[in-house]
Design a protein around this motif. Structure first.
Motif, PDB file in Angstrom:
ATOM      1  N   UNK A  88     129.699 -19.449  -7.038  1.00 62.71           N
ATOM      2  CA  UNK A  88     129.965 -20.322  -8.193  1.00 62.71           C
ATOM      3  C   UNK A  88     128.682 -20.760  -8.907  1.00 62.71           C
ATOM      4  N   UNK A  89     127.606 -20.938  -8.173  1.00 62.05           N
ATOM      5  CA  UNK A  89     126.350 -21.354  -8.791  1.00 62.05           C
ATOM      6  C   UNK A  89     125.700 -20.254  -9.624  1.00 62.05           C
ATOM      7  N   UNK A  90     126.247 -19.045  -9.590  1.00 58.01           N
ATOM      8  CA  UNK A  90     125.766 -17.969 -10.468  1.00 58.01           C
ATOM      9  C   UNK A  90     126.382 -18.071 -11.860  1.00 58.01           C
ATOM     10  N   UNK A  91     127.347 -18.948 -12.025  1.00 56.86           N
ATOM     11  CA  UNK A  91     127.986 -19.137 -13.322  1.00 56.86           C
ATOM     12  C   UNK A  91     126.963 -19.566 -14.360  1.00 56.86           C
ATOM     13  N   UNK A  92     126.880 -18.807 -15.452  1.00 55.69           N
ATOM     14  CA  UNK A  92     125.891 -19.081 -16.494  1.00 55.69           C
ATOM     15  C   UNK A  92     126.064 -18.088 -17.629  1.00 55.69           C
ATOM     16  N   UNK A  93     125.360 -18.349 -18.725  1.00 56.31           N
ATOM     17  CA  UNK A  93     125.203 -17.355 -19.769  1.00 56.31           C
ATOM     18  C   UNK A  93     124.009 -16.496 -19.373  1.00 56.31           C
ATOM     19  N   UNK A  94     124.187 -15.200 -19.338  1.00 57.84           N
ATOM     20  CA  UNK A  94     123.131 -14.291 -18.936  1.00 57.84           C
ATOM     21  C   UNK A  94     122.565 -13.589 -20.175  1.00 57.84           C
ATOM     22  N   UNK A  95     121.244 -13.553 -20.237  1.00 57.52           N
ATOM     23  CA  UNK A  95     120.546 -12.952 -21.359  1.00 57.52           C
ATOM     24  C   UNK A  95     119.633 -11.836 -20.880  1.00 57.52           C
ATOM     25  N   UNK A  96     119.568 -10.756 -21.624  1.00 55.55           N
ATOM     26  CA  UNK A  96     118.533  -9.778 -21.342  1.00 55.55           C
ATOM     27  C   UNK A  96     117.390  -9.992 -22.325  1.00 55.55           C
ATOM     28  N   UNK A  97     116.208  -9.607 -21.899  1.00 53.07           N
ATOM     29  CA  UNK A  97     115.015  -9.862 -22.686  1.00 53.07           C
ATOM     30  C   UNK A  97     113.988  -8.774 -22.438  1.00 53.07           C
ATOM     31  N   UNK A  98     113.050  -8.660 -23.367  1.00 53.91           N
ATOM     32  CA  UNK A  98     111.980  -7.672 -23.239  1.00 53.91           C
ATOM     33  C   UNK A  98     110.646  -8.315 -23.587  1.00 53.91           C
TER      34      UNK A  98
END
Length: 126
Positions: A88-98
């Motif tokens: 549950x603590x992995x719940x988040x908005x995930x972004x990729x970046x460079x």
């Protein structure tokens, strides 16, 4: 042209798996490092995993080591994040970046990343 586009987010029960994808433009994909970050409301964006030198080295936050795997397909200009044993603590908005440039030890530091995607939501229920 949007440099980075994430996909693959969704809702899953604890213990489940998801795979995120990040399709990158040529400019973004030729960066020194690419990474995955996540953010929840009211908290700072944190680095989850990074892959550098065209995939030859990877780095992980302690919270995801052994559960998440970052990889890339150079033929497709695409980066992935395989997430297993989700909590549950992995719940988040995930972004990729460079990051065009990178300094040793800063692989998960968001300040070094200049290209960002729009994010994909991951929700893990208990």
């Amino acid at each position: 042209q949007v440099p980075l586009v994430e996909s693959g987010g969704g809702s899953v029960q604890a213990g489940g798996s998801l795979r995120l994808s990040c399709a990158a433009s040529g400019l973004a994909y030729s960066s020194s490092c690419m990474g995955w970050f996540r953010q929840t409301p009211g908290k700072e964006r944190e680095g989850v995993a990074a892959i550098c030198t065209r995939g030859s080295v990877t780095y992980y936050a302690d919270s995801v080591k052994g559960r998440f795997t970052i990889s890339q397909d150079n033929a497709k200009n695409t980066m992935y994040l395989q997430m297993n044993v989700l909590k549950p603590e992995d719940t988040a908005m995930y972004y990729c970046a460079a990051a065009r440039l990178m300094s040793t030890g800063y692989w998960l530091n968001r300040g070094w990343y200049s290209y960002w995607g729009q994010g994909t939501q991951v929700t893990v229920s208990s």
